[in-house]
Design a protein around this motif. Sequence first.
Motif, PDB file in Angstrom:
ATOM      1  N   HIS A 122       0.835  -1.213   0.000  1.00 18.46           N
ATOM      2  CA  HIS A 122       0.000   0.000   0.000  1.00 18.46           C
ATOM      3  C   HIS A 122       0.860   1.250   0.000  1.00 18.46           C
ATOM      4  CE1 HIS A 122       0.753   0.820   4.271  1.00 18.46           C
ATOM      5  NE2 HIS A 122       0.427  -0.436   4.544  1.00 18.46           N
ATOM      6  N   ASP A 123       0.224   2.427  -0.138  1.00 15.53           N
ATOM      7  CA  ASP A 123       0.970   3.666  -0.322  1.00 15.53           C
ATOM      8  C   ASP A 123       1.432   4.318   0.979  1.00 15.53           C
ATOM      9  OD1 ASP A 123      -1.373   4.745   0.672  1.00 15.53           O
ATOM     10  OD2 ASP A 123      -1.948   5.752  -1.187  1.00 15.53           O
ATOM     11  N   GLY A 124       1.369   3.593   2.109  1.00 18.73           N
ATOM     12  CA  GLY A 124       1.926   4.108   3.349  1.00 18.73           C
ATOM     13  C   GLY A 124       3.430   4.270   3.287  1.00 18.73           C
ATOM     14  N   LEU A 125       4.048   3.704   2.261  1.00 20.03           N
ATOM     15  CA  LEU A 125       5.489   3.783   2.071  1.00 20.03           C
ATOM     16  C   LEU A 125       6.017   5.212   2.160  1.00 20.03           C
ATOM     17  CD1 LEU A 125       8.150   2.457   1.105  1.00 20.03           C
ATOM     18  CD2 LEU A 125       7.324   2.712  -1.224  1.00 20.03           C
ATOM     19  N   CYS A 126       5.258   6.176   1.634  1.00 22.54           N
ATOM     20  CA  CYS A 126       5.735   7.555   1.554  1.00 22.54           C
ATOM     21  C   CYS A 126       4.734   8.559   2.113  1.00 22.54           C
ATOM     22  CB  CYS A 126       6.052   7.883   0.087  1.00 22.54           C
ATOM     23  SG  CYS A 126       6.848   9.478  -0.187  1.00 22.54           S
ATOM     24  N   SER A 127       3.690   8.097   2.750  1.00 20.57           N
ATOM     25  CA  SER A 127       2.615   9.001   3.166  1.00 20.57           C
ATOM     26  C   SER A 127       2.911   9.642   4.517  1.00 20.57           C
ATOM     27  CB  SER A 127       1.295   8.236   3.255  1.00 20.57           C
ATOM     28  OG  SER A 127       1.275   7.431   4.424  1.00 20.57           O
ATOM     29  N   PRO A 128       2.237  10.757   4.837  1.00 20.71           N
ATOM     30  CA  PRO A 128       2.387  11.410   6.137  1.00 20.71           C
ATOM     31  C   PRO A 128       1.397  10.876   7.164  1.00 20.71           C
ATOM     32  CG  PRO A 128       1.081  12.815   4.720  1.00 20.71           C
ATOM     33  CD  PRO A 128       1.417  11.577   3.903  1.00 20.71           C
ATOM     34  N   VAL A 129       1.045   9.612   7.061  1.00 17.34           N
ATOM     35  CA  VAL A 129       0.047   9.000   7.938  1.00 17.34           C
ATOM     36  C   VAL A 129       0.544   7.627   8.387  1.00 17.34           C
ATOM     37  CG1 VAL A 129      -2.319   8.118   8.103  1.00 17.34           C
ATOM     38  CG2 VAL A 129      -1.854  10.205   6.811  1.00 17.34           C
ATOM     39  N   SER A 130       0.331   7.324   9.670  1.00 18.36           N
ATOM     40  CA  SER A 130       0.544   5.973  10.180  1.00 18.36           C
ATOM     41  C   SER A 130      -0.809   5.366  10.509  1.00 18.36           C
ATOM     42  CB  SER A 130       1.411   5.990  11.441  1.00 18.36           C
ATOM     43  OG  SER A 130       2.756   6.234  11.136  1.00 18.36           O
ATOM     44  N   SER A 131      -1.117   4.236   9.915  1.00 13.27           N
ATOM     45  CA  SER A 131      -2.350   3.514  10.217  1.00 13.27           C
ATOM     46  C   SER A 131      -2.003   2.388  11.193  1.00 13.27           C
ATOM     47  CB  SER A 131      -2.978   2.934   8.941  1.00 13.27           C
ATOM     48  OG  SER A 131      -3.374   3.965   8.069  1.00 13.27           O
ATOM     49  N   LEU A 132      -2.492   2.532  12.431  1.00 10.52           N
ATOM     50  CA  LEU A 132      -2.122   1.600  13.492  1.00 10.52           C
ATOM     51  C   LEU A 132      -3.360   1.074  14.195  1.00 10.52           C
ATOM     52  CD1 LEU A 132       0.777   3.737  15.003  1.00 10.52           C
ATOM     53  CD2 LEU A 132       1.028   1.727  13.540  1.00 10.52           C
ATOM     54  N   ASP A 133      -3.331  -0.205  14.517  1.00  2.00           N
ATOM     55  CA  ASP A 133      -4.429  -0.811  15.267  1.00  2.00           C
ATOM     56  C   ASP A 133      -4.385  -0.338  16.715  1.00  2.00           C
ATOM     57  OD1 ASP A 133      -5.249  -2.248  13.035  1.00  2.00           O
ATOM     58  OD2 ASP A 133      -3.960  -3.960  13.522  1.00  2.00           O
ATOM     59  N   ASN A 134      -5.569  -0.014  17.245  1.00  3.21           N
ATOM     60  CA  ASN A 134      -5.663   0.399  18.640  1.00  3.21           C
ATOM     61  C   ASN A 134      -6.869  -0.272  19.285  1.00  3.21           C
ATOM     62  OD1 ASN A 134      -7.990   1.949  17.896  1.00  3.21           O
ATOM     63  ND2 ASN A 134      -6.647   3.631  17.283  1.00  3.21           N
ATOM     64  N   ASP A 135      -7.173   0.089  20.515  1.00  2.21           N
ATOM     65  CA  ASP A 135      -8.265  -0.567  21.231  1.00  2.21           C
ATOM     66  C   ASP A 135      -9.621  -0.332  20.570  1.00  2.21           C
ATOM     67  OD1 ASP A 135      -6.486  -1.503  23.077  1.00  2.21           O
ATOM     68  OD2 ASP A 135      -6.813   0.120  24.506  1.00  2.21           O
ATOM     69  N   ALA A 136      -9.745   0.742  19.792  1.00  2.00           N
ATOM     70  CA  ALA A 136     -11.015   1.057  19.144  1.00  2.00           C
ATOM     71  C   ALA A 136     -11.107   0.506  17.729  1.00  2.00           C
ATOM     72  CB  ALA A 136     -11.233   2.567  19.118  1.00  2.00           C
ATOM     73  N   GLY A 137     -10.057  -0.182  17.289  1.00  2.00           N
ATOM     74  CA  GLY A 137     -10.058  -0.716  15.929  1.00  2.00           C
ATOM     75  C   GLY A 137      -8.787  -0.334  15.207  1.00  2.00           C
ATOM     76  N   ARG A 138      -8.850   0.715  14.423  1.00  2.00           N
ATOM     77  CA  ARG A 138      -7.668   1.200  13.696  1.00  2.00           C
ATOM     78  C   ARG A 138      -7.748   2.714  13.595  1.00  2.00           C
ATOM     79  NH1 ARG A 138      -6.089  -1.967   8.481  1.00  2.00           N
ATOM     80  NH2 ARG A 138      -5.530  -3.405  10.146  1.00  2.00           N
ATOM     81  N   GLY A 139      -6.625   3.372  13.859  1.00  2.00           N
ATOM     82  CA  GLY A 139      -6.584   4.824  13.791  1.00  2.00           C
ATOM     83  C   GLY A 139      -5.549   5.300  12.798  1.00  2.00           C
ATOM     84  N   SER A 140      -5.753   6.511  12.291  1.00  2.00           N
ATOM     85  CA  SER A 140      -4.799   7.148  11.381  1.00  2.00           C
ATOM     86  C   SER A 140      -4.150   8.315  12.115  1.00  2.00           C
ATOM     87  CB  SER A 140      -5.513   7.647  10.121  1.00  2.00           C
ATOM     88  OG  SER A 140      -6.045   6.563   9.378  1.00  2.00           O
ATOM     89  N   TYR A 141      -2.824   8.323  12.142  1.00  2.00           N
ATOM     90  CA  TYR A 141      -2.080   9.310  12.917  1.00  2.00           C
ATOM     91  C   TYR A 141      -1.166  10.109  11.991  1.00  2.00           C
ATOM     92  CZ  TYR A 141      -3.661   6.135  16.568  1.00  2.00           C
ATOM     93  OH  TYR A 141      -4.436   5.339  17.381  1.00  2.00           O
ATOM     94  N   GLY A 142      -1.266  11.421  12.056  1.00  2.00           N
ATOM     95  CA  GLY A 142      -0.423  12.274  11.236  1.00  2.00           C
ATOM     96  C   GLY A 142       1.017  12.239  11.710  1.00  2.00           C
ATOM     97  N   VAL A 143       1.941  12.013  10.797  1.00  2.00           N
ATOM     98  CA  VAL A 143       3.367  11.932  11.110  1.00  2.00           C
ATOM     99  C   VAL A 143       4.153  12.560   9.955  1.00  2.00           C
ATOM    100  CG1 VAL A 143       3.165   9.833  12.500  1.00  2.00           C
ATOM    101  CG2 VAL A 143       3.552   9.644  10.034  1.00  2.00           C
ATOM    102  N   PRO A 144       5.411  12.950  10.186  1.00  2.00           N
ATOM    103  CA  PRO A 144       6.246  13.362   9.047  1.00  2.00           C
ATOM    104  C   PRO A 144       6.455  12.190   8.103  1.00  2.00           C
ATOM    105  CG  PRO A 144       7.213  14.073  11.139  1.00  2.00           C
ATOM    106  CD  PRO A 144       6.100  13.125  11.480  1.00  2.00           C
TER     107      PRO A 144
END
Length: 353
Positions: A122-144
């Motif tokens: 997937h395109d997370g290779l170069c994106s400013p987002v981390s998609s990580l599993d959490n207690d609520a399911g999955r969250g998207s976190y802004g990162v450099p």
Amino acid sequence: MPVLTRLIPSPLFVEIRPGALDALAGVLADQRLSTAGRIAVAISNGSGAKLRQRLEPQLPKADWYRVEDGTLDAAVRLAEQMRGGHYDVLVGMGGGKIIDAAKYAAARVGLPLVAVATNLAHDGLCSPVSSLDNDAGRGSYGVPSPIGILVDLDVVRQAPLRFVASGIGDIVSNISACADWELSHRETGEAVDGLAVAMARSAGENILRHPGALPDQDLLTALAEALVLSGIAMNITGSTRPSSGACHEISHALDVLYPKRSAQHGEQVGLGAAFASHLRGERELTRLIVDCLRTHGLPVTADQLGFSEAEFTDAVHYAPNTRPGRFTILEHLDLSPTAIRDAYADYVQAVNR
């Protein structure tokens, strides 16, 4: 005085070629990221662990950290483990989950990240987002976004073909996402970044119409380049808008409603893109997307993903809740479950003709 140019956040370097991994130490030194070799390397238990044996002689001063999975907890643990290490750079080596965890950890401790991809899922290779599993399911976190990208096509070719094909589904979904963004502009007045659209859609179109088959080197190269361009498009606009529309809302809904059964991200968004295009009345585009997905062995109907018609209907109905404030064809039509079921039946009939 008019603003004549703008700065575009982008990686300092991008290496996409066979054998690129053997140049990692030299690239880090040449780019002055780590001339002294003070490097932290985050790896998976799978492909990353295997590559450690190959790379340790090249990186004698590196510290290696195993990341168990793509969860928020694992990313936080990685950050805590690296504190006090006085590193120059973090290298995230593995698939999308490991790179996403490494992006989050690098942001947390203030390190630049070099992403070394062992597959192209997937395109997370170069994106400013981390998609990580959490207690609520999955969250998207802004990162450099990563400061550098390295893709060794010899390594990628050894990954399960399903993971590489998943990247095709993800990048082709850009076309649907951009159409949703333009729909929002017409209906709500939302501003559209034309440059971001041009890059994201061009990346998708290039793969949609590419004549190659996996794992041909030409297609792998084109896919890796397209994933990088998609990430830069997100950097330009400061959000996932160029690559995330109804296609991703549907995928996120499947993740939330059926967390133990969700398929590869690219498989889900590929189907989501085809169905969203059908809902927008784009019959020719729908056919092109479906043909592309089928060519590369990707699912084009819910049952091929392992979901019933009723489950897919529930997911599409729930999908707008996954991205509050985002306007796509789903929000525009505001279909009832019955209308969604009928539309999906029409879609299945159309793609099976």
